[in-house]
Design an enzyme around this catalytic site. Structure first.
Site, mmCIF file in Angstrom:
data_model
loop_
_atom_site.group_PDB
_atom_site.id
_atom_site.type_symbol
_atom_site.label_atom_id
_atom_site.label_comp_id
_atom_site.label_asym_id
_atom_site.label_seq_id
_atom_site.Cartn_x
_atom_site.Cartn_y
_atom_site.Cartn_z
ATOM 1 N N GLU A 135 0.770 -1.259 0.000
ATOM 2 C CA GLU A 135 0.000 0.000 0.000
ATOM 3 C C GLU A 135 0.791 1.293 0.000
ATOM 4 O OE1 GLU A 135 -2.997 -0.143 3.066
ATOM 5 O OE2 GLU A 135 -4.291 -1.431 1.878
HETATM 6 C C1 BMA Z 1 -4.665 -2.759 4.750
HETATM 7 C C2 BMA Z 1 -3.599 -3.699 5.157
HETATM 8 C C3 BMA Z 1 -3.183 -3.501 6.561
HETATM 9 C C4 BMA Z 1 -4.364 -3.152 7.408
HETATM 10 C C5 BMA Z 1 -5.655 -3.527 6.744
HETATM 11 C C6 BMA Z 1 -6.861 -3.164 7.530
HETATM 12 O O1 BMA Z 1 -4.245 -1.460 4.780
HETATM 13 O O2 BMA Z 1 -2.580 -3.652 4.243
HETATM 14 O O3 BMA Z 1 -2.186 -2.534 6.629
HETATM 15 O O4 BMA Z 1 -4.245 -3.739 8.621
HETATM 16 O O5 BMA Z 1 -5.752 -2.928 5.518
HETATM 17 O O6 BMA Z 1 -7.011 -1.775 7.671
#
Ligand code: BMA
Length: 844
Positions: A420
């Protein structure tokens, strides 16, 4: 080669205090302090807050050991540390060997001049990881990711806290540690490749031999077939790189779970000088070809993994470290998790970048169970100092080492740069140097490095990404997506049906953990979403409110906390089911659905389908159904009902689908059936004749659609579909009955419902077992057989006594529909909810 292990009993102290205490290696300061009773279990209640001081301290680990005297005769003696967490100084017999700053790397030092016969003293000083990142952050302020400055340290990023994880930054020796005596020559690197032709596979072996003395060196290779027979080849070692080809005729191919078997071959390399064995290495491999197909099509580009030439739909979940204290995880716990993936018909998990490159045991199990690995590199949700040369050097060494370690794995499917970060870069627009360095590293440096070190696996810059820097990073035309509009953005589940993603690598909804797991951290007096303890064991901003927000779209707020557990878990399962069914229907446009997340690192309300204690939540059972190789689903679109059958197998499917529109007590209003053929790896559908008249006549609140899938007179699956949310229904008492019987090592439960029963849960008090199915619907007059392993030593009478069963109708609501609705809007309109909704409205 002579190995002297140094794991086991050590001593440790808080640096600068007098007393040393017993410690266990591998381990960390937290686990050692816990064993000594010096700190409370941080997973219970709010104890985590009381142990924060540990991360601020320096810790010293020492060991006195008597040298294995044989080592004295080795040409070289190395101290090998396979995992140090993290900022450490290493001393042997008072001499400084060096420093470390990356827990994902292994380190070794030539200690021949330092070791001595008899007693030796080894000391490792671990500096506070918290102070380390604070100091770095003070020198140069990086934009705050999850935890200020965490991006500076090459350590499990979620140790500093995550939106499902506690803040417990550990220190200690987390990997193997030993002395290694080497003489004459060693195998320093091995690369195993495969060339597949029609009837055979050529296993290509490249071994690098490091030799510093003259000798008659030979490399002997044996290939152990799954059926037990062994092939041997020898080669003289006349230069540093030895290449050997082993031809495997009639190869037994390795397949992901659900598509075939997982035969494993073993390769043993042994280095000899004459008849003296100097070194050896052993590898487990599977014979398979794998590619990521990204072919242009009418919607953009495919994002489809193909194994042995067969395109697959990737089904699975995202994996996080399975314990905040990673050395505590046992083989049995790990195997339970990986086996659970296979049992839920998964074929891929994504090792998320904020965790770590997992253990050999982990990848061994994935090879065995046919679980492909999407491997993120160790970067998540932060701006890393990739414009600093010493940081780049450090991560390059980390990546090369881990790529070399894992590249032979049958289960390895893809290297992905990070989690991300590209999606988050717009937030750090002003950081021009970091953004440029990001692009350079993840779009140029790392793909080149992966291509050089492991040309057999695809590389993907980030999850999500379109592969083109900052172009439709989270879009549906090219690449993978993270669809957080549901949950973080509070969109309804039906939002997924608007998204024709090529591959969804994250989406999901939170739920409470199971009751016995809750009992491990909370007192009954805390059992409320608003209690301090439940707010503490919830790390997603406004998470408890969000669970309630979604729950109230379908159900009344329950009076009992155990029903709160049941309903939040049902909502979670329904959310993920909606997405997966939709994307499977849309093969080949969509080729994967990995939900967030498979597991937990502590007992917490989260997106996990298996809680920290390994207990299956409702979602894990639902996954088994919606991931089935041939799966039925019901879609209602503007009044039209369509039955879909998705076929992920390598064979065409021929069978029959049927429907019946019923009242809750089984009165049939309309029914029909149709034969259906679904080509391999595709899905097919049947649009039902109009049912509007019958539904209107009896009333939407009084009818249910039951669909079934049959093959050769056997029912494979059934599904029910309601026309209004459950909270508006007057469900009859279903008159559920259950008859248990013993069959060898299994218990079989015959469950029957006289009238419609929704989300039937079966349980055995005091026995942690996984059932073949659970939280299932039973239409009126229907029967289902459920199995579970017989708990050790249990007799039938004990099973009958422990048996528990209930269904949705047993949930006692609190408040009326109107007050429930007010609760729904209240949670939806909190500042947090509004903020995230606006944010997600703009996310592509
Ligand atoms: C995304 C994942 C994690 C996070 C999840 C829930 O951002 O990559 O970083 O825990 O969603 O928010």
């Amino acid at each position: 080669m002579i190995i002297q292990p140094l794991t086991g009993k050590w001593q440790f102290r808080q640096f600068d205090t007098k007393d040393f205490f017993p410690a266990t290696v591998p381990g960390c300061a937290h686990t050692d302090l816990m064993v000594l009773g010096k700190i409370p279990d941080p997973f219970i209640g709010k104890n985590e807050l009381e142990v924060q001081w540990i991360g601020d301290q320096d810790w010293e680990y020492v060991k006195d050991f008597d040298l294995d005297e044989q080592l004295m005769h080795s040409d070289r003696v190395f101290l090998v540390c396979k995992g140090l967490d993290t900022i450490a100084e290493i001393n042997l017999n008072g001499q400084n060997l060096g420093k470390t700053d990356n827990m994902f790397r292994s380190y070794q030092w030539d200690v021949k001049p330092v070791i001595k016969s008899g007693r030796n003293h080894l000391s490792l000083l671990f500096h506070s990881p918290v102070k380390y990142i604070q100091a770095k952050q003070q020198q140069r302020q990086l934009p705050v990711g999850t935890f200020s400055g965490a991006a500076y340290i090459r350590k499990v990023q979620s140790h500093f806290g995550w939106d499902w994880g506690p803040t417990l930054p550990s220190s200690g020796i987390w990997g193997d540690i030993y002395l290694e005596g080497q003489s004459k020559a060693v195998i320093s690197d091995v690369h195993l490749g495969q060339i597949h032709t029609k009837n055979n596979v050529l296993v290509k072996i490249e071994a690098t031999v490091d030799q510093w003395q003259k000798g008659r060196f030979t490399l002997s290779v044996s290939l152990h077939h799954p059926d037990g027979h062994v092939m041997h080849i020898n080669s003289a070692v006349d230069k540093a790189l030895v290449t050997l080809d082993v031809r495997v005729d009639a190869p037994q191919l390795w397949w992901p779970n659900g598509l075939g078997e997982q035969p494993l071959y073993k390769i043993v390399l042994e280095l000899f000088d004459g008849i003296e064995k100097l070194d050896s290495r052993t590898y487990q491999i599977g014979l398979r070809e794998l590619e990521l197909r990204q072919d242009p099509d009418e919607w953009g580009k495919t994002f489809t993994f193909a194994v042995n030439g067969v395109p697959i739909f990737a089904k699975g979940a995202d994996w996080i470290p399975a314990d905040s204290f990673i050395t505590r995880l046992t083989h049995a716990q790990l195997e339970h998790l990986i086996r659970s993936c296979a049992q839920a018909n998964m074929n891929m998990i994504r090792v998320w970048g904020g965790g770590f490159y997992e253990s050999e045991d982990f990848y061994d199990l994935c090879d065995q169970y046919g679980i492909l690995i999407w491997q993120d590199c160790g970067f998540a949700c932060a701006a890393y100092p990739l414009d600093m040369p010493e940081f780049i050097e450090n991560v390059k060494a980390e990546l090369i080492e881990n790529i070399h370690r894992l590249r032979h794995r049958a289960s390895l499917a893809i290297w992905c740069g990070n989690n991300e970060i590209e999606m988050m870069l717009p937030m750090w627009k002003k950081e021009k140097s970091l953004t440029a360095a990001y692009e350079e590293f993840f779009h140029h440096t790392l793909p080149q490095l992966v291509n050089a070190e492991d040309p057999d696996h695809p590389y993907w810059p980030s999850s999500p990404s379109s592969n083109s820097f900052m172009v439709h990073t989270n879009g549906d035309a090219i690449g993978d997506t993270h669809l957080w509009h549901v949950w973080h953005g509070l969109r309804p589940f039906s939002y997924f049906q608007e998204r024709y993603t090529r591959f969804c690598s994250e989406f999901g909804l939170e739920s409470l953990p199971t009751l016995p797991t809750i009992a491990s951290f909370a007192k009954e007096s805390d059992y409320s979403l608003k209690s301090d303890v439940f707010l503490h064991h919830q790390r997603s901003v406004g998470g408890n409110d969000k669970m309630l927000y979604y729950l109230t779209t379908r159900f009344r707020i329950p009076a009992n906390f155990s029903d709160m557990v049941y309903l939040t878990q049902i909502m979670q399962a329904e959310c993920v089911r909606t997405g997966v069914e939709h994307w499977r229907r849309n093969r080949p446009r969509c080729s994967g659905a990995l939900y967030w997340q498979l597991n937990d690192c502590w007992p917490v309300s989260s997106w996990a389908s298996i809680d920290y204690c390994g207990r299956w939540k409702v979602l894990q059972y639902a996954a088994r159904r919606f991931n089935a190789s041939v799966a039925l689903s019901i879609e209602e679109k503007s009044g039209q009902i369509v039955l879909h059958v998705a076929n992920d197998s390598r064979d065409d499917f021929s069978g029959e689908v049927s429907y019946s529109l019923q009242t809750f007590d089984g009165g049939i209003l309309k029914s029909g059936n149709q034969s259906i053929t679904v080509p391999q790896n595709l899905s097919a559908s049947w649009a039902l004749p109009a049912l509007t008249r019958e539904i209107q006549r009896t009333g939407k609140k009084n009818v249910v659609l039951v669909a079934e899938l049959h093959q050769n007179q056997t029912r494979l699956e059934n599904q029910v579909h309601l026309f209004v949310p459950e909270k508006y229904l007057k469900l009859p008492s279903p008159d559920l009955t259950v008859e248990p019987r013993l069959e060898k090592d299994a218990v079989v439960f015959k469950v029957t419902a006289k009238k419609l029963a929704l989300f039937v849960e079966i349980g055995l008090a005091e026995a942690d077992v996984v059932f073949s199915d659970n939280f299932f619907d039973l239409p009126a007059g229907d029967t289902k057989e459920i199995r579970c392993p017989k708990p050790d030593g249990w007799a039938l009478s004990q099973i009958e006594k422990a048996l528990q069963m209930h269904s949705l109708v047993d949930v006692v609501p609190t408040g009326d529909l109107f007050t429930n609705l007010l609760e729904h809007y209240r949670t939806g309109l909190t500042q947090v909810s509004l903020k995230t909704r606006i944010l997600f409205a703009f996310l592509e």
